[in-house]
Enzyme design. Structure first.
Site, PDB file in Angstrom:
ATOM      1  CG  HIS A  71       9.246 -15.430  94.250  1.00  0.00           C
ATOM      2  ND1 HIS A  71       8.619 -16.489  94.652  1.00  0.00           N
ATOM      3  CD2 HIS A  71       8.835 -14.077  95.066  1.00  0.00           C
ATOM      4  CE1 HIS A  71       7.610 -16.004  95.713  1.00  0.00           C
ATOM      5  NE2 HIS A  71       7.732 -14.811  96.129  1.00  0.00           N
ATOM      6  CD  GLU A  72      10.024 -10.757  95.377  1.00  0.00           C
ATOM      7  OE1 GLU A  72       9.093 -10.041  95.636  1.00  0.00           O
ATOM      8  OE2 GLU A  72      10.283 -11.531  96.272  1.00  0.00           O
ATOM      9  CG  HIS A 114       4.989 -11.005  94.181  1.00  0.00           C
ATOM     10  ND1 HIS A 114       3.840 -11.746  94.797  1.00  0.00           N
ATOM     11  CD2 HIS A 114       6.006 -11.712  95.037  1.00  0.00           C
ATOM     12  CE1 HIS A 114       4.127 -12.371  95.682  1.00  0.00           C
ATOM     13  NE2 HIS A 114       5.464 -12.539  95.939  1.00  0.00           N
ATOM     14  CD  GLU A 170       4.272 -16.165  97.695  1.00  0.00           C
ATOM     15  OE1 GLU A 170       4.233 -14.917  97.605  1.00  0.00           O
ATOM     16  OE2 GLU A 170       5.602 -16.683  97.916  1.00  0.00           O
TER      17      GLU A 170
HETATM   18 ZN    ZN Z   1       6.476 -14.036  97.119  1.00  0.00          ZN
END
Ligand code: ZN
Length: 502
Positions: free
Chosen positions: A264-265, A268, A294
């Site tokens: 997830h990170e 980003h 996101e």
């Molecule tokens: Zn996030």
């Protein structure tokens, strides 16, 4: 004009230098700083924020920006967009009294530590006075910034996702409630007896770190322009495309947490790293909006990271890393486990399908505070009541309820809805990506380079030099449409749980 632009760039450089110093201090506060340093640190932050505020509100800067704004039609497209946004920001900043603004920044520099301590001790009372101050400031903030077009809680929503209002989000969540909630109930009923093939096992933290390092290679995270460390709550931060950092948190009893937080990170982080470097040092650096950000992290985490194709490629490596723990867990069992649907207490651990219910709860709570005037004394009860309504579960402790997220400690009210919007964006983007790319074929190549490239060309390269809705429209040829998200979820989970999708 040329002289004016040079003058603007000179002042921008100074503001960016303060921003960079504050970024480094905040990174250090989250990752390495000793617990006793925050009192003194808070004072230093106060000075830096004040100096930066002085430059941003100085007569010289305001004059330069106002003049450039008046002649904006003579600027190139990038500078045009930047000046319009800077002008908006200055007009906002000028409306907030400096002493209050500085006091709020100092409060925020301490509040996250107070929150972490309260969460650790499972005691909301320890955090309550700080949260009360944050909410009071934000209520003042709303009053300072209100205009005829934008009022109340909409001010906070607009801050994190320009143009989004209570009306928009109500519509969006109502659509989810109508189509998704009945489906979620069917899945939860079917999933009740689901077995987790990972539970009860212990996964050595060093082994988890090694595998997360392997994932950095798979996702082509650029280590010469970024790094990974640890913090209580995983997050990504950075300054331009050349310095992008993210954190992870490791639990010996929960392998999934670190794996999917890392992916997830990195979603980003890739967005930040793949922004065109010409925007570094400008105010158009970084992602275009929170929900667009996101959409990238959720795309990597869920659509890519929880796909069968991804683990067909990488599960054997994970099995080698944890040969004892995973020897009796097949790929199919692992795939089912990482996509298991379960009504859970913690948002960050929630499955892909029930995730948006956690966001709805926070959105409803924020609306209760800022629209209906809910008292902080009733916050914990309200949280627990809503949780029971959506999930049918009694919250066992405040650290698994109201105290679980860092956002409100960071003053970030209005932020949560962007998570759900981002998830919805990701499904729509994926729909169009598959028209251009052999998605599973790329994954089978061993890394995600071609997928990264597609996202870079369509979305990342523009950084925040354009508005998110314009980037989306240009990337996929249409406006936001929530039905792609609902269709994607119903199709995936019907298949996983053998449910008739109609
Ligand atoms: Zn996030």
């Amino acid at each position: 004009m040329k002289k004016l632009i040079e003058q603007y760039i000179g002042i921008r450089k100074r503001i960016k230098a303060y921003e960079y110093a504050l970024y480094m201090i905040s990174w250090d506060s989250e990752t390495e700083a000793p617990s006793g340093c925050f009192e003194y640190r808070g004072e230093q932050i106060g000075v830096l924020v004040e100096e930066s505020y002085r430059i941003e509100t100085s007569e010289e800067y305001v004059h330069v920006v106002d003049t450039l704004y008046a002649h904006r039609d003579e600027l190139d497209a990038d500078l045009y967009h930047e000046i319009v946004e800077v002008k908006k920001h200055i007009d906002k900043t000028r409306k907030i009294p400096m002493d209050q603004y500085v006091a709020f920044q100092i409060l925020l520099s301490k509040s996250q530590t107070i929150w972490a301590d309260a969460k650790k001790k499972n005691n909301f009372e320890l955090f309550k006075p700080t949260l009360q101050k944050i909410i009071s400031f934000l209520k003042d903030y709303i009053r300072y910034l209100e205009t005829d077009d934008c009022k109340g809680y909409n001010i906070l929503l607009d801050e994190y996702e320009p143009g989004m209002t209570i009306n928009d989000y109500d519509q969006f969540f109502n659509e989810l409630k109508t189509r998704l909630v009945p489906f979620v109930k069917k899945v939860i009923a079917k999933a009740a007896n689901d077995e987790s093939f990972l539970s009860g096992k212990t996964f050595d933290v060093d082994g988890q770190k090694q595998f997360c390092s392997y994932l950095q290679d798979v996702l082509c995270f650029d280590r010469s322009h970024g790094l990974m460390k640890e913090s209580e709550h995983p997050f990504t931060t950075g300054s331009g495309s050349t310095d992008v950092r993210f954190t992870n948190h490791y639990y010996p009893k929960n392998l999934q947490s670190a794996l999917f937080s890392a992916i997830h990170e990195m979603g980003h982080a890739l967005y930040e790293q793949q922004c065109d470097s010409k925007y570094d040092g400008t105010f158009s650096t970084g992602g275009a909006s929170l929900s667009l950000h996101e959409s990238q992290s959720r795309f990597y985490e869920n659509i890519l990271g929880r796909s069968k194709a991804f683990w067909e490629q990488h599960y054997s490596v994970l099995q080698r890393q944890f040969s004892k723990e995973l020897q009796d867990v097949s790929l199919d069992e692992f795939y089912r486990t990482i996509n298991q649907v379960k009504a859970s207490f913690i948002r960050t651990e929630a499955d892909e399908l029930t995730y948006s219910l956690h966001i709805m709860l926070r959105y409803d709570l924020e609306k209760a505070i800022f629209v209906e005037g809910l008292s902080i004394d009733d916050l914990q009860d309200k949280w627990n009541d809503l949780f029971f309504e959506y999930f049918g579960l009694v919250v066992p402790s405040v650290k698994e309820g109201l105290l679980q997220d860092i956002h409100w400690a960071g003053g970030m009210f209005g932020y949560f809805p962007t998570y759900a919007l981002g998830s919805a964006y990701s499904a729509q983007i994926f729909h169009y990506m598959k028209k251009d790319l052999d998605f599973e074929g790329v994954i089978a190549s061993g890394n995600t380079k071609a997928i990264n490239e597609w996202l870079k060309t369509k979305i990342h390269q523009f950084a925040s030099s354009r508005y998110p809705k314009d980037i989306i429209r240009q990337a996929i040829g249409e406006d936001f449409d929530v039905s792609y998200y609902i269709d994607y979820l119903i199709s995936k989970y019907s298949c996983l749980y053998g449910i008739n999708p109609s």
